[in-house]
Design a protein around this motif. Sequence first.
Motif, short mmCIF file in Angstrom:
data_model
loop_
_atom_site.label_atom_id
_atom_site.label_comp_id
_atom_site.label_asym_id
_atom_site.label_seq_id
_atom_site.Cartn_x
_atom_site.Cartn_y
_atom_site.Cartn_z
N ALA A 186 14.61 15.97 -7.57
CA ALA A 186 15.48 16.65 -8.53
C ALA A 186 16.92 16.65 -8.04
CB ALA A 186 14.98 18.08 -8.75
N TRP A 187 17.11 16.87 -6.73
CA TRP A 187 18.47 16.86 -6.16
C TRP A 187 19.11 15.49 -6.28
CZ3 TRP A 187 20.37 14.02 -2.00
CH2 TRP A 187 21.65 14.38 -1.56
N VAL A 188 18.33 14.44 -6.01
CA VAL A 188 18.86 13.07 -6.09
C VAL A 188 19.29 12.76 -7.51
CG1 VAL A 188 18.22 10.64 -5.96
CG2 VAL A 188 17.59 12.20 -4.10
N GLU A 189 18.45 13.09 -8.48
CA GLU A 189 18.78 12.77 -9.88
C GLU A 189 20.00 13.54 -10.35
OE1 GLU A 189 16.53 12.30 -14.20
OE2 GLU A 189 15.45 13.04 -12.44
N GLN A 190 20.14 14.78 -9.90
CA GLN A 190 21.30 15.57 -10.29
C GLN A 190 22.58 15.03 -9.67
OE1 GLN A 190 21.12 19.67 -9.10
NE2 GLN A 190 22.91 20.27 -10.27
N ARG A 191 22.49 14.59 -8.41
CA ARG A 191 23.69 14.13 -7.70
C ARG A 191 24.10 12.73 -8.10
NH1 ARG A 191 25.58 15.24 -1.60
NH2 ARG A 191 27.11 13.58 -1.40
N TYR A 192 23.13 11.84 -8.30
CA TYR A 192 23.45 10.43 -8.54
C TYR A 192 23.22 9.99 -9.99
CZ TYR A 192 23.67 10.24 -3.48
OH TYR A 192 24.01 10.47 -2.17
N GLY A 193 22.70 10.89 -10.82
CA GLY A 193 22.55 10.58 -12.24
C GLY A 193 21.41 9.66 -12.57
N ARG A 194 20.57 9.35 -11.59
CA ARG A 194 19.41 8.48 -11.81
C ARG A 194 18.26 8.97 -10.94
NH1 ARG A 194 21.45 2.75 -10.24
NH2 ARG A 194 22.82 4.03 -8.94
N PRO A 195 17.02 8.72 -11.36
CA PRO A 195 15.88 9.10 -10.51
C PRO A 195 15.89 8.30 -9.21
CG PRO A 195 15.18 8.66 -12.76
CD PRO A 195 16.60 8.19 -12.66
N LEU A 196 15.23 8.82 -8.20
CA LEU A 196 15.18 8.15 -6.90
C LEU A 196 14.63 6.73 -7.02
CD1 LEU A 196 15.44 8.35 -3.79
CD2 LEU A 196 13.11 9.27 -3.76
N ALA A 197 13.63 6.54 -7.88
CA ALA A 197 13.00 5.23 -8.02
C ALA A 197 13.95 4.19 -8.60
CB ALA A 197 11.75 5.33 -8.88
N GLN A 198 15.04 4.63 -9.25
CA GLN A 198 15.96 3.68 -9.89
C GLN A 198 17.23 3.42 -9.07
OE1 GLN A 198 16.80 4.90 -13.90
NE2 GLN A 198 14.64 5.11 -14.47
N LEU A 199 17.38 4.09 -7.94
CA LEU A 199 18.58 3.88 -7.12
C LEU A 199 18.48 2.55 -6.39
CD1 LEU A 199 19.29 7.38 -5.49
CD2 LEU A 199 20.26 6.38 -7.57
N ASP A 200 19.60 1.81 -6.35
CA ASP A 200 19.62 0.56 -5.60
C ASP A 200 19.95 0.85 -4.14
OD1 ASP A 200 22.28 1.25 -5.73
OD2 ASP A 200 22.88 -0.43 -7.00
N ALA A 201 19.96 -0.22 -3.31
CA ALA A 201 20.14 -0.06 -1.87
C ALA A 201 21.46 0.62 -1.51
CB ALA A 201 20.02 -1.41 -1.17
N PRO A 202 22.62 0.24 -2.10
CA PRO A 202 23.88 0.92 -1.74
C PRO A 202 23.85 2.42 -2.04
CG PRO A 202 24.36 -1.16 -2.82
CD PRO A 202 22.88 -0.93 -2.96
#
Length: 224
Positions: A186-202
């Motif tokens: 939940a923290w990742v999605e709120q901070r980066y605007g995408r779910p953890l599974a959708q974040l790229d390497a950078p």
Amino acid sequence: MDEITRPRPPRPSRLSRAALGRLKQPLPPELVSERTTEHGEVLRYIEGWRAIELANAVFGHDRWGAELVGEVTCRQLPETGGGDAPAALYTATVRVTARGCLPHSDVGTAVTSEPTAEGHAVAAKAAVTDALKRALRHFGERFGNGLGAVEGGSVLASSAVEADELRRRVLAIAASAGADEARTRAWVEQRYGRPLAQLDAPALLACVDALSRGLHRRNGARAA
């Protein structure tokens, strides 16, 4: 009465030009080890004892050191349902300080499925060694910071495998700080605007860095 002069504080030492040059040198291929994952990907890395030898050669035996930040933590992983023994994830944070350089810290992990004291002891030590090697990589290419990149036209580690490893590291760092997986996602999605599974390497690297710095500050406050 003669004026009392206060001693000047010593100037901070700087890394020598020779040491700076050694840091920029690429890691010799003969010092790189390889292992194949269960998915058939070949991962390249350096052994822990080699990393220590390299640090001694670059900085000098008496000009660098490493310390454990906080405690080595252990967390039971969910059972896979395959009948195997439940695995445990060990996490450790190590800070490396070299004279003339800013300190660097990173988080290491290790997994064991052996329900024995020896198996857990080996995993705990492996997590510390992993953290030491990852912290040293912040200093430059000499410690294998280029491993996992494209070299000579061949991919040393696929971006998908790298991203999966980074996602595991995000969850491991957050768990060592006391956050469960649902809260972390939940923290990742709120901070980066995408779910953890959708974040790229950078983006995942930025997330790992943010969590590591937060854990570092938290452990520093506890120590104080």
